[in-house]
Scaffold this motif. Structure first.
Motif, short mmCIF file in Angstrom:
data_model
loop_
_atom_site.label_atom_id
_atom_site.label_comp_id
_atom_site.label_asym_id
_atom_site.label_seq_id
_atom_site.Cartn_x
_atom_site.Cartn_y
_atom_site.Cartn_z
N ASN A 1 0.80 -1.23 0.00
CA ASN A 1 0.00 0.00 0.00
C ASN A 1 0.83 1.28 0.00
N ASP A 2 2.15 1.15 0.11
CA ASP A 2 2.99 2.35 0.18
C ASP A 2 4.40 2.01 -0.27
N LYS A 3 4.70 2.32 -1.53
CA LYS A 3 6.00 1.97 -2.11
C LYS A 3 6.87 3.19 -2.35
N ASP A 4 6.47 4.33 -1.83
CA ASP A 4 7.23 5.55 -2.06
C ASP A 4 8.64 5.43 -1.48
N ARG A 5 9.64 5.66 -2.32
CA ARG A 5 11.05 5.58 -1.95
C ARG A 5 11.46 4.23 -1.38
N LEU A 6 10.74 3.18 -1.80
CA LEU A 6 11.06 1.81 -1.42
C LEU A 6 11.12 0.96 -2.68
N SER A 7 12.14 0.12 -2.78
CA SER A 7 12.21 -0.84 -3.87
C SER A 7 12.67 -2.19 -3.32
N ILE A 8 12.35 -3.25 -4.03
CA ILE A 8 12.66 -4.60 -3.58
C ILE A 8 13.57 -5.29 -4.58
N VAL A 9 14.59 -5.97 -4.04
CA VAL A 9 15.43 -6.84 -4.85
C VAL A 9 15.24 -8.26 -4.33
N ASP A 10 14.76 -9.14 -5.19
CA ASP A 10 14.45 -10.50 -4.77
C ASP A 10 15.71 -11.27 -4.38
N ALA A 11 15.71 -11.85 -3.19
CA ALA A 11 16.84 -12.64 -2.69
C ALA A 11 16.31 -13.56 -1.60
N LYS A 12 16.03 -14.77 -1.96
CA LYS A 12 15.35 -15.69 -1.03
C LYS A 12 16.30 -16.42 -0.09
N GLU A 13 17.58 -16.47 -0.44
CA GLU A 13 18.52 -17.22 0.38
C GLU A 13 19.01 -16.38 1.56
N VAL A 14 19.16 -17.04 2.72
CA VAL A 14 19.60 -16.36 3.94
C VAL A 14 20.97 -16.89 4.35
N ILE A 15 21.89 -15.99 4.66
CA ILE A 15 23.23 -16.37 5.10
C ILE A 15 23.15 -16.94 6.52
N PRO A 16 23.76 -18.10 6.79
CA PRO A 16 23.75 -18.68 8.14
C PRO A 16 24.60 -17.86 9.10
N MET A 17 24.46 -18.12 10.39
CA MET A 17 25.17 -17.34 11.41
C MET A 17 26.68 -17.41 11.25
N GLU A 18 27.21 -18.59 10.96
CA GLU A 18 28.65 -18.74 10.77
C GLU A 18 28.92 -19.17 9.34
N ILE A 19 29.86 -18.51 8.68
CA ILE A 19 30.14 -18.83 7.29
C ILE A 19 31.57 -18.44 6.96
N ALA B 1 20.46 -7.07 10.21
CA ALA B 1 20.27 -7.62 11.56
C ALA B 1 20.46 -9.13 11.53
N GLY B 2 21.05 -9.62 10.45
CA GLY B 2 21.27 -11.05 10.30
C GLY B 2 22.62 -11.48 10.85
N SER B 3 23.27 -12.38 10.17
CA SER B 3 24.52 -12.99 10.62
C SER B 3 25.66 -11.97 10.74
N THR B 4 26.22 -11.87 11.96
CA THR B 4 27.37 -10.99 12.15
C THR B 4 28.57 -11.51 11.38
N GLY B 5 28.81 -12.83 11.49
CA GLY B 5 29.93 -13.43 10.77
C GLY B 5 29.80 -13.24 9.27
N GLY B 6 28.59 -13.42 8.76
CA GLY B 6 28.36 -13.24 7.33
C GLY B 6 28.61 -11.82 6.89
N LEU B 7 28.16 -10.86 7.70
CA LEU B 7 28.34 -9.45 7.36
C LEU B 7 29.82 -9.08 7.36
N VAL B 8 30.57 -9.55 8.36
CA VAL B 8 32.00 -9.25 8.44
C VAL B 8 32.74 -9.87 7.26
N VAL B 9 32.44 -11.13 6.98
CA VAL B 9 33.08 -11.81 5.85
C VAL B 9 32.72 -11.11 4.54
N GLY B 10 31.42 -10.85 4.35
CA GLY B 10 30.96 -10.24 3.11
C GLY B 10 31.54 -8.86 2.87
N ALA B 11 31.54 -8.02 3.91
CA ALA B 11 32.07 -6.67 3.76
C ALA B 11 33.57 -6.70 3.48
#
Length: 328
Positions: free
Chosen positions: A49-67, A98-108
């Motif tokens: 009902n409200d898409k102003d300044r919002l867009s979606i990129v489809d990504a169904k897979e979730v990174i696990p806590m440790e990777i 707000a997902g995997s800390t390990g994944g974020l650190v590795v990814g970044a």
């Protein structure tokens, strides 16, 4: 118009809680756009009902806590990978998860890479102190298990830039976390870092953990192992103290009546010590703005995490770190 890439997957409370913060922050700030990464079918229902300044990129897979890095690089369809890649490709100005800390650190680290002159990036976070308006910045709080003395010097410089520009603490001082205040105390790396930091007028020496949050220590530097223990010990002590106070006021009728008189004061104390008002941790040292929100973020906490990302965009934190390192 700034753009923030939001990893909507992997948090404890799910995207339905995070979207509340996104909407509120968007409504409060007219110069922000959000790119939401996650299951398009699920996210579309939340913003139908409200898409102003919002867009979606489809990504169904979730990174696990440790990777590990190699496995992360194979997860190209994950929400976290795509959100970080957006920053790398200059499609977004910051990434928050707000997902995997390990994944974020590795990814970044893998995708954005470290700023020239910085061997290891680190996680920093504000901590409440005795002074409500003067939180202490602790770094590193868990991105690394071990660090060199050069890493600690980089943490000191980056933590100070964050404290001064985002937290608005004027001329912040810097201390090394140690088992004693005397010069020569601490691990081999800390002792060596002490000698390297002595040339800076803002470096004030060692501090012990019991004094780190007294409001007089603006930036406290440590390796990631000790920093993570400090973080979790502090969180645990806060929860224990809260439980003990509640138990004490339930002892008998008189203590329950006493609580009614003290209720306002305890409410103020609770607000003062609430870690959620800080939003989460910041991964400093990579070529992009990276914010790690609490895994159990509710809309209030995630709103403040978005605010941290926006302030870092406004202050051009990455550019300021690069300029400082070039001048060293």
């Amino acid at each position: 118009m700034s753009k923030i890439a939001v990893d909507m997957m992997g948090s404890d409370l799910g995207p339905s809680e995070l979207i509340k913060a996104v909407y509120k922050y968007r409504n409060d700030h007219k110069d922000i756009e959000f790119i939401l990464y996650g299951d398009e079918n699920e996210l579309s229902k939340l913003i139908i009902n409200d898409k102003d300044r919002l867009s979606i990129v489809d990504a169904k897979e979730v990174i696990p806590m440790e990777i590990d890095p190699l496995t992360f690089l194979r997860k190209k369809e994950s929400s976290l990978y795509k959100a970080i890649l957006a920053v790398k490709n200059n499609e977004a100005d910051a990434i928050i998860s707000a997902g995997s800390t390990g994944g974020l650190v590795v990814g970044a680290t893998v995708l954005l890479k470290n700023i020239d002159g910085i061997s290891r990036a680190g996680l920093c976070s504000p901590f409440p102190t005795l002074d409500y308006n003067k939180p202490a910045t602790i770094m590193d709080i868990g991105a690394n298990l071990t660090n060199t003395c050069e890493d600690l010097v980089s943490f000191a410089i980056m933590g100070r830039i964050y404290s001064e520009n985002v937290l608005k603490i004027k001329n912040p001082n810097v201390y090394l976390l140690s088992n004693g205040t005397e010069e020569g105390k601490g691990s081999k790396e800390a002792v060596e870092a002490y000698q390297l930091l002595k040339k800076y007028p803002w470096f004030k020496g060692n501090c012990e953990a019991r004094n780190a949050l007294d409001g007089n220590h603006d930036v406290v530097i440590t390796n990631g192992y000790a920093g993570n223990i400090f973080l979790k010990a502090t969180e645990g002590m806060g929860k224990n103290m809260s439980s003990l106070m509640k138990k004490a006021f339930k002892t008998n009728l008189l203590t329950k009546i006493g609580y009614l008189f003290a209720k306002k004061g305890f409410k103020q104390l609770s607000n003062h010590m609430d870690y959620k008002r800080f939003g989460g941790a910041i991964f400093l040292g990579t070529n992009g703005i990276v914010v790690k929100a609490h895994g159990n973020s509710d809309s209030y906490s995630f709103y403040h995490a978005l605010d941290v990302a926006n302030k870092m965009i406004e202050e051009k934190i990455v550019d300021k770190i690069k300029e400082q390192k070039v001048s060293e």
